[in-house]
Design a protein around this motif. Structure first.
Motif, PDB file in Angstrom:
ATOM      1  N   VAL A  68       7.763  55.163  54.633  1.00  0.00           N
ATOM      2  CA  VAL A  68       8.606  54.014  54.967  1.00  0.00           C
ATOM      3  C   VAL A  68       8.471  53.633  56.435  1.00  0.00           C
ATOM      4  O   VAL A  68       8.441  54.493  57.323  1.00  0.00           O
ATOM      5  CB  VAL A  68      10.076  54.332  54.640  1.00  0.00           C
ATOM      6  CG1 VAL A  68      11.008  53.282  55.211  1.00  0.00           C
ATOM      7  CG2 VAL A  68      10.271  54.430  53.132  1.00  0.00           C
ATOM      8  N   TYR A  69       8.396  52.322  56.669  1.00  0.00           N
ATOM      9  CA  TYR A  69       8.366  51.751  58.014  1.00  0.00           C
ATOM     10  C   TYR A  69       9.566  50.824  58.195  1.00  0.00           C
ATOM     11  O   TYR A  69       9.961  50.111  57.272  1.00  0.00           O
ATOM     12  CB  TYR A  69       7.083  50.957  58.238  1.00  0.00           C
ATOM     13  CG  TYR A  69       5.832  51.807  58.269  1.00  0.00           C
ATOM     14  CD1 TYR A  69       5.288  52.239  59.472  1.00  0.00           C
ATOM     15  CD2 TYR A  69       5.198  52.178  57.091  1.00  0.00           C
ATOM     16  CE1 TYR A  69       4.143  53.020  59.507  1.00  0.00           C
ATOM     17  CE2 TYR A  69       4.055  52.973  57.111  1.00  0.00           C
ATOM     18  CZ  TYR A  69       3.535  53.385  58.324  1.00  0.00           C
ATOM     19  OH  TYR A  69       2.401  54.157  58.348  1.00  0.00           O
ATOM     20  N   GLY A  70      10.118  50.823  59.398  1.00  0.00           N
ATOM     21  CA  GLY A  70      11.269  49.990  59.691  1.00  0.00           C
ATOM     22  C   GLY A  70      10.887  48.580  60.101  1.00  0.00           C
ATOM     23  O   GLY A  70       9.700  48.237  60.190  1.00  0.00           O
ATOM     24  N   PRO A  71      11.870  47.722  60.392  1.00  0.00           N
ATOM     25  CA  PRO A  71      11.600  46.331  60.762  1.00  0.00           C
ATOM     26  C   PRO A  71      10.856  46.177  62.083  1.00  0.00           C
ATOM     27  O   PRO A  71      10.290  45.109  62.355  1.00  0.00           O
ATOM     28  CB  PRO A  71      12.999  45.709  60.841  1.00  0.00           C
ATOM     29  CG  PRO A  71      13.926  46.858  61.059  1.00  0.00           C
ATOM     30  CD  PRO A  71      13.313  48.008  60.329  1.00  0.00           C
ATOM     31  N   ASN A  72      10.823  47.240  62.901  1.00  0.00           N
ATOM     32  CA  ASN A  72      10.049  47.182  64.150  1.00  0.00           C
ATOM     33  C   ASN A  72       8.587  47.532  63.924  1.00  0.00           C
ATOM     34  O   ASN A  72       7.797  47.558  64.867  1.00  0.00           O
ATOM     35  CB  ASN A  72      10.668  48.089  65.211  1.00  0.00           C
ATOM     36  CG  ASN A  72      10.575  49.570  64.852  1.00  0.00           C
ATOM     37  OD1 ASN A  72      10.176  49.934  63.745  1.00  0.00           O
ATOM     38  ND2 ASN A  72      10.959  50.433  65.784  1.00  0.00           N
ATOM     39  N   PHE A 116       3.727  60.605  64.627  1.00  0.00           N
ATOM     40  CA  PHE A 116       3.461  59.268  65.138  1.00  0.00           C
ATOM     41  C   PHE A 116       4.687  58.371  65.092  1.00  0.00           C
ATOM     42  O   PHE A 116       4.719  57.319  65.728  1.00  0.00           O
ATOM     43  CB  PHE A 116       2.282  58.629  64.395  1.00  0.00           C
ATOM     44  CG  PHE A 116       1.114  58.387  65.300  1.00  0.00           C
ATOM     45  CD1 PHE A 116       1.014  57.223  66.031  1.00  0.00           C
ATOM     46  CD2 PHE A 116       0.125  59.336  65.436  1.00  0.00           C
ATOM     47  CE1 PHE A 116      -0.043  57.003  66.891  1.00  0.00           C
ATOM     48  CE2 PHE A 116      -0.943  59.139  66.297  1.00  0.00           C
ATOM     49  CZ  PHE A 116      -1.032  57.967  67.032  1.00  0.00           C
ATOM     50  N   LYS A 117       5.703  58.764  64.351  1.00  0.00           N
ATOM     51  CA  LYS A 117       6.945  57.987  64.382  1.00  0.00           C
ATOM     52  C   LYS A 117       7.504  57.935  65.792  1.00  0.00           C
ATOM     53  O   LYS A 117       8.030  56.910  66.233  1.00  0.00           O
ATOM     54  CB  LYS A 117       7.963  58.581  63.413  1.00  0.00           C
ATOM     55  CG  LYS A 117       8.278  60.058  63.637  1.00  0.00           C
ATOM     56  CD  LYS A 117       9.224  60.574  62.572  1.00  0.00           C
ATOM     57  CE  LYS A 117       9.460  62.074  62.700  1.00  0.00           C
ATOM     58  NZ  LYS A 117       8.286  62.852  62.248  1.00  0.00           N
ATOM     59  N   TRP A 118       7.381  59.042  66.519  1.00  0.00           N
ATOM     60  CA  TRP A 118       7.885  59.095  67.887  1.00  0.00           C
ATOM     61  C   TRP A 118       6.960  58.360  68.842  1.00  0.00           C
ATOM     62  O   TRP A 118       7.424  57.669  69.767  1.00  0.00           O
ATOM     63  CB  TRP A 118       8.072  60.546  68.326  1.00  0.00           C
ATOM     64  CG  TRP A 118       9.059  61.279  67.485  1.00  0.00           C
ATOM     65  CD1 TRP A 118       8.803  62.231  66.538  1.00  0.00           C
ATOM     66  CD2 TRP A 118      10.481  61.096  67.483  1.00  0.00           C
ATOM     67  NE1 TRP A 118       9.964  62.667  65.959  1.00  0.00           N
ATOM     68  CE2 TRP A 118      11.019  61.987  66.512  1.00  0.00           C
ATOM     69  CE3 TRP A 118      11.357  60.271  68.200  1.00  0.00           C
ATOM     70  CZ2 TRP A 118      12.380  62.070  66.257  1.00  0.00           C
ATOM     71  CZ3 TRP A 118      12.718  60.363  67.944  1.00  0.00           C
ATOM     72  CH2 TRP A 118      13.213  61.255  66.983  1.00  0.00           C
ATOM     73  N   ILE A 119       5.658  58.506  68.643  1.00  0.00           N
ATOM     74  CA  ILE A 119       4.690  57.804  69.498  1.00  0.00           C
ATOM     75  C   ILE A 119       4.845  56.299  69.336  1.00  0.00           C
ATOM     76  O   ILE A 119       4.901  55.547  70.320  1.00  0.00           O
ATOM     77  CB  ILE A 119       3.254  58.245  69.149  1.00  0.00           C
ATOM     78  CG1 ILE A 119       3.050  59.727  69.490  1.00  0.00           C
ATOM     79  CG2 ILE A 119       2.224  57.392  69.896  1.00  0.00           C
ATOM     80  CD1 ILE A 119       1.729  60.298  69.033  1.00  0.00           C
ATOM     81  N   LEU A 122       6.720  51.028  71.466  1.00  0.00           N
ATOM     82  CA  LEU A 122       7.481  49.781  71.352  1.00  0.00           C
ATOM     83  C   LEU A 122       8.555  49.687  72.435  1.00  0.00           C
ATOM     84  O   LEU A 122       8.798  48.607  72.997  1.00  0.00           O
ATOM     85  CB  LEU A 122       8.127  49.688  69.976  1.00  0.00           C
ATOM     86  CG  LEU A 122       7.178  49.391  68.812  1.00  0.00           C
ATOM     87  CD1 LEU A 122       7.882  49.605  67.485  1.00  0.00           C
ATOM     88  CD2 LEU A 122       6.641  47.967  68.899  1.00  0.00           C
ATOM     89  N   GLU A 123       9.187  50.799  72.730  1.00  0.00           N
ATOM     90  CA  GLU A 123      10.204  50.839  73.789  1.00  0.00           C
ATOM     91  C   GLU A 123       9.581  50.469  75.132  1.00  0.00           C
ATOM     92  O   GLU A 123      10.154  49.687  75.908  1.00  0.00           O
ATOM     93  CB  GLU A 123      10.808  52.238  73.841  1.00  0.00           C
ATOM     94  CG  GLU A 123      11.857  52.450  74.920  1.00  0.00           C
ATOM     95  CD  GLU A 123      12.286  53.904  75.008  1.00  0.00           C
ATOM     96  OE1 GLU A 123      12.440  54.408  76.149  1.00  0.00           O
ATOM     97  OE2 GLU A 123      12.456  54.547  73.949  1.00  0.00           O
ATOM     98  N   LEU A 124       8.406  51.023  75.412  1.00  0.00           N
ATOM     99  CA  LEU A 124       7.714  50.714  76.666  1.00  0.00           C
ATOM    100  C   LEU A 124       7.283  49.258  76.711  1.00  0.00           C
ATOM    101  O   LEU A 124       7.410  48.588  77.741  1.00  0.00           O
ATOM    102  CB  LEU A 124       6.499  51.639  76.825  1.00  0.00           C
ATOM    103  CG  LEU A 124       6.804  53.118  77.074  1.00  0.00           C
ATOM    104  CD1 LEU A 124       5.537  53.958  76.911  1.00  0.00           C
ATOM    105  CD2 LEU A 124       7.402  53.316  78.469  1.00  0.00           C
ATOM    106  N   GLN A 125       6.767  48.763  75.585  1.00  0.00           N
ATOM    107  CA  GLN A 125       6.336  47.371  75.534  1.00  0.00           C
ATOM    108  C   GLN A 125       7.519  46.425  75.775  1.00  0.00           C
ATOM    109  O   GLN A 125       7.390  45.424  76.489  1.00  0.00           O
ATOM    110  CB  GLN A 125       5.684  47.066  74.184  1.00  0.00           C
ATOM    111  CG  GLN A 125       5.040  45.684  74.104  1.00  0.00           C
ATOM    112  CD  GLN A 125       4.429  45.417  72.745  1.00  0.00           C
ATOM    113  OE1 GLN A 125       5.107  45.453  71.722  1.00  0.00           O
ATOM    114  NE2 GLN A 125       3.129  45.146  72.708  1.00  0.00           N
TER     115      GLN A 125
END
Length: 610
Positions: A171-175, A398-401, A406-409
């Motif tokens: 599963v992947y979230g909306p981000n 990779f969920k954390w990476i 995305l947080e950095l971007q």
């Protein structure tokens, strides 16, 4: 209630759970299998395991054996999961789900397409738009599609590189990144609240002529290729065309072949396959474990094929094409070298920085970031210190990476690379997850460039280590199917002389441990308050030891396989050239760590074969 009474009460539920299953499950094969099991008294223990336990929904979604029962992967569990996930998404952002819907993909394993269709039908019956791929696709297409279409979520039915008996539900979230806590627990709770199949949940007829259903394959492939073709510098494409480097590719019986071929055709790389492994095969008929991370044991056929084709470079995707392995024929030994995940991380990190500078001449690196997980090589940290960009490590997975990238971007930073030692590489923010197809593009172009300069891949790798210092890793695992034993082993490590008294030395005091970080309990004696900074998860085991001589060792459990893993790395200064002595020290220390902390003979642990 006593433990014995509680256990008896649980066992008394078994007939009820069997009756419930036969009422809810519409799959004749699994119902018949359950009836056969229930008719034989010898199957009591097995029935208790599969019917009284439930497969847990974690941050990697679901993954397990395809078999009857609530503890396994099957139609009924997929229906229950789809219902629970739908209700979870409605609570989170029903408007987004209504407007943008979701995207669903699947690999070539047994049941993958069927389970993707069952899931799609559940959402369609509820009135939500669904983008369902019309054929098998790489896992990276799901996060790419979420970002492109701004979907509420994405699902990929795959067990990645697991054995043929397994399947999964990712599963992947909306981000567009893999979900992280507490989403997994919230989804699990929602599943438990929606266990009884809804009247329409088994009805796949809604997939026919439905205006809410679309196949995004053509558009997504076009856009995905466009990102790559717009990224490659003209000079590198010209080198590819002139160098005519022949690369042998294996999809490992998975989905990668047509997608990698489209990429290579567009960037000028000559593409040859391992014919026996180029098409999806749910039986994985030529490999025992369809995981290129296993190295030589999984690449034997690729070696023979490449030798016949006259190729000196092999690229291998895992079955869902989100990972990438590489091997190169060595002229001096005439043997194939299989690069480790950490070695490829070093090489691709160097290559991504090299390209960034080519594309941005004279530009400062103060806003540039690379990311990797804490169990991976720290070579990027070393390069970052020397070259002036930033490095961040995350928890394993990779969920954390992806979420950190995305947080950095969002903060205006440029993330140009991320990797994990388990041959996972993120070479573009278009996919904030590991992507074996785009990584194949980067590595093939890098190899072509190096060969045009008269260098091999291995020679460039050694130049990186000569410049920045040797980073030697020795990683492996023990197989253990007993969760109770695993917990006992780790608890013993934590209580050498009492609570929070971890080992201080190994090998009778020869090597000193300076700091300990335990991300299961939250203990970190390198922090003023002895509390870990990185997120803590009590549901998994993870302890990191730092030694006075520069060795870093992490012991952890796998989230998807019955393994106790160990990751070690010796980081040496560039002026220390005696690689043989560094290797000898590393091997001695790893042997001692395994014997003293895991006690494999005492605990009956089975070491990695081969």
């Amino acid at each position: 209630m006593s433990c014995a009474a509680n256990l008896a009460a649980q066992k008394a539920l078994l007939p009820q759970k069997i009756e419930e299953w036969l009422k809810w499950d519409k799959n004749d094969k699994t119902c018949e299998e359950l009836r056969k099991l229930a008719a034989t008294p010898d199957n009591q223990k097995l029935l208790e395991n599969i019917m009284l336990n439930r497969i847990a929904f974690g941050t990697a979604g679901l993954r397990g054996r395809m078999y009857v029962g609530y503890a396994c992967m099957n139609d009924l569990v997929i229906v229950q999961t789809g219902q629970g996930f739908l209700r979870y998404l409605e609570k989170k952002d029903k408007d987004l789900l209504q407007k943008k819907g979701m995207v669903i993909g699947y690999d070539g394993r047994h049941n993958s397409k069927h389970w993707a269709e069952l899931t799609a039908a559940i959402f369609l019956h509820a009135g939500y738009p669904v983008k369902l791929f019309g054929m098998v696709t790489p896992t990276p297409y799901i996060p790419f599609s979420i970002r492109k279409y701004k979907c509420a979520a994405g699902i990929m039915v795959t067990a990645s590189h697991n054995p043929k008996e397994d399947n999964g539900y990712k599963v992947y979230g909306p981000n567009s990144a893999q979900i992280i806590p507490p989403a997994d627990k919230e989804i699990q709770q929602s599943i438990l609240e929606n266990l009884e199949p809804w009247p329409t949940s088994w009805d796949k007829s809604i997939l026919s002529n439905n205006s809410l259903l679309s196949d995004p394959l053509g558009q997504v492939t076009c856009n995905y290729l466009g990102v790559i073709f717009n990224d490659i510098l003209p000079e590198f494409k010209e080198i590819n065309l002139k160098q005519k480097l022949l690369i042998t590719h294996t999809a490992m019986h998975g989905v990668g072949t047509p997608y990698v071929k489209k990429v290579f055709d567009g960037i000028g790389i000559i593409f040859q396959t391992v014919p026996e492994q180029q098409d999806p095969d749910p039986e994985f008929s030529t490999v025992k474990f369809p995981n290129p991370e296993e190295g030589k044991s999984s690449l034997d056929l690729a070696f023979r094929t490449a030798d016949q084709q006259g190729s000196v470079v092999i690229l291998a995707n895992d079955p869902d094409a989100d990972r990438l392995a590489c091997a190169e024929k060595q002229k001096d030994t005439n043997q194939w070298k299989v690069f480790t995940g950490n070695e490829l991380g070093a090489l691709l990190g160097w290559w991504m920085l090299f390209q960034y500078r080519k594309k941005n001449p004279g530009k400062s690196l103060e806003n540039v970031y690379m990311v990797c997980s804490t169990v991976s090589s720290m070579i990027l940290r070393t390069i970052a210190k020397a070259e002036g960009f930033h490095f961040i490590d995350t928890l394993t997975g990779f969920k954390w990476i992806g979420n950190k990238a995305l947080e950095l971007q969002s903060a205006g930073k440029e993330v140009i690379f991320g990797f994990e030692e388990a041959i996972g590489y993120m070479c573009s923010m278009a996919v904030v997850d590991k992507d074996g197809v785009s990584a194949a593009y980067q590595l093939a172009t890098c190899a072509s460039y190096l060969y045009s300069q008269g260098k091999t891949i291995n020679q460039q790798l050694q130049e990186i280590y000569d410049k920045y210092g040797q980073h030697l890793s020795l990683n492996s695992y023990y197989i253990c199917h007993d969760p109770v034993l695993i917990k006992k082993i780790f608890d013993k490590i934590r209580t050498k002389r009492g609570p929070d008294t971890y080992p201080e030395t190994i090998l009778n005091g020869k090597y000193q441990i300076t700091t300990v970080r335990d991300l299961t309990t939250g203990y970190d004696n390198n922090q003023p308050d002895k509390k870990a900074v990185l997120p803590v998860s009590s549901s998994s085991q993870m302890i990191t030891f730092n030694f006075s001589n520069g060795l870093v060792c992490t012991l952890r459990t796998s989230g998807t396989e019955p393994k106790i893993k160990y990751y070690t790395e010796m980081c040496a200064y560039p002026d220390i050239k005696d690689k043989t002595q560094i290797t000898k020290t590393l091997e001695e220390m790893v042997d001692a760590i395994c014997e003293e902390m895991f006690e494999p003979k005492l605990n009956g642990l089975q070491a990695k074969a081969g």
